[in-house]
Design an enzyme around this catalytic site. Structure first.
Site, PDB file in Angstrom:
ATOM      1  N   LEU A  68       9.197  44.354 136.724  1.00 30.62           N
ATOM      2  CA  LEU A  68      10.652  44.402 136.585  1.00 30.62           C
ATOM      3  C   LEU A  68      11.048  45.494 135.603  1.00 30.62           C
ATOM      4  O   LEU A  68      10.406  45.662 134.561  1.00 30.62           O
ATOM      5  CB  LEU A  68      11.161  43.050 136.058  1.00 30.62           C
ATOM      6  CG  LEU A  68      12.637  42.924 135.724  1.00 30.62           C
ATOM      7  CD1 LEU A  68      13.484  42.903 136.993  1.00 30.62           C
ATOM      8  CD2 LEU A  68      12.883  41.661 134.905  1.00 30.62           C
ATOM      9  N   CYS A  69      12.106  46.242 135.933  1.00 33.29           N
ATOM     10  CA  CYS A  69      12.693  47.202 134.996  1.00 33.29           C
ATOM     11  C   CYS A  69      14.212  47.177 135.180  1.00 33.29           C
ATOM     12  O   CYS A  69      14.760  46.166 135.603  1.00 33.29           O
ATOM     13  CB  CYS A  69      12.099  48.601 135.171  1.00 33.29           C
ATOM     14  SG  CYS A  69      12.539  49.436 136.705  1.00 33.29           S
ATOM     15  N   HIS A  70      14.883  48.275 134.877  1.00 32.37           N
ATOM     16  CA  HIS A  70      16.349  48.307 134.975  1.00 32.37           C
ATOM     17  C   HIS A  70      16.829  48.381 136.423  1.00 32.37           C
ATOM     18  O   HIS A  70      17.642  47.573 136.856  1.00 32.37           O
ATOM     19  CB  HIS A  70      16.894  49.483 134.154  1.00 32.37           C
ATOM     20  CG  HIS A  70      18.383  49.467 134.024  1.00 32.37           C
ATOM     21  ND1 HIS A  70      19.088  50.581 133.655  1.00 32.37           N
ATOM     22  CD2 HIS A  70      19.298  48.499 134.215  1.00 32.37           C
ATOM     23  CE1 HIS A  70      20.385  50.286 133.617  1.00 32.37           C
ATOM     24  NE2 HIS A  70      20.535  49.037 133.958  1.00 32.37           N
ATOM     25  N   ILE A  97      16.629  44.537 136.930  1.00 30.66           N
ATOM     26  CA  ILE A  97      17.457  43.531 136.282  1.00 30.66           C
ATOM     27  C   ILE A  97      18.932  43.713 136.644  1.00 30.66           C
ATOM     28  O   ILE A  97      19.708  42.759 136.615  1.00 30.66           O
ATOM     29  CB  ILE A  97      17.230  43.512 134.752  1.00 30.66           C
ATOM     30  CG1 ILE A  97      17.772  42.211 134.165  1.00 30.66           C
ATOM     31  CG2 ILE A  97      17.832  44.739 134.100  1.00 30.66           C
ATOM     32  CD1 ILE A  97      17.271  41.897 132.791  1.00 30.66           C
TER      33      ILE A  97
END
Length: 111
Positions: A68-70, A97
Site C-alpha cells: 500500500l502507498c498513496h 490509500i
C-alpha cells in the site's frame, strides 16, 4: 502479482484466511501520520519504500502481503521487488490509500 482495489480487500483476506495477511504500507512516516488505515483482519506494517531492501529479513517470503502507498505506484514497485526476491504471495493495492478512503473508509483523510 495480483492487483486489488481497496474494495476487494475483504475478498483477498478471505482467500488468505489463517495465513496472517500483512498490509505493507511503504509510505513515508509523515504520510502515515497524515492518513493511516486501521488493521481489520490483517497486520499492518510500515516500512518506507527506500528501506525495503534492507528490511527483507523482517518479512516472511510465504506470507500473503498486500503493498500500500498513496496512489499505488510505489507499492507496485515494492510488490515487483518482493516478487523478484522470492516472495510468493504478493499483491498491490491499486489506487493506494487515496482510493482506500473513497472505497473502503471515508474517515481516512485524503491528501
Amino acid at each position: 502479482m495480483e492487483q486489488i482495489r481497496p474494495a476487494q480487500l475483504q475478498e483477498w483476506l478471505a482467500r488468505h484466511a489463517g495465513a496472517q495477511p500483512l498490509v505493507l504500507d511503504v509510505r513515508e512516516p509523515w504520510e502515515v501520520q497524515t492518513a493511516s488505515v486501521s488493521p481489520d483482519g490483517f497486520e499492518l506494517l510500515n516500512i518506507p519504500m527506500q528501506q525495503i531492501p534492507a528490511a527483507l529479513s523482517q518479512l516472511d517470503e510465504d506470507r500473503p502481503i498486500a503493498c500500500l502507498c498513496h496512489h499505488g505506484m510505489r507499492s507496485l514497485q515494492v510488490a515487483h521487488f518482493l516478487t523478484q526476491n522470492g516472495f510468493t504471495e504478493v499483491s498491490n493495492i491499486t489506487g493506494g490509500i487515496d482510493l482506500w478512503s473513497a472505497e473502503r473508509d471515508p474517515r481516512v483523510p485524503r491528501y
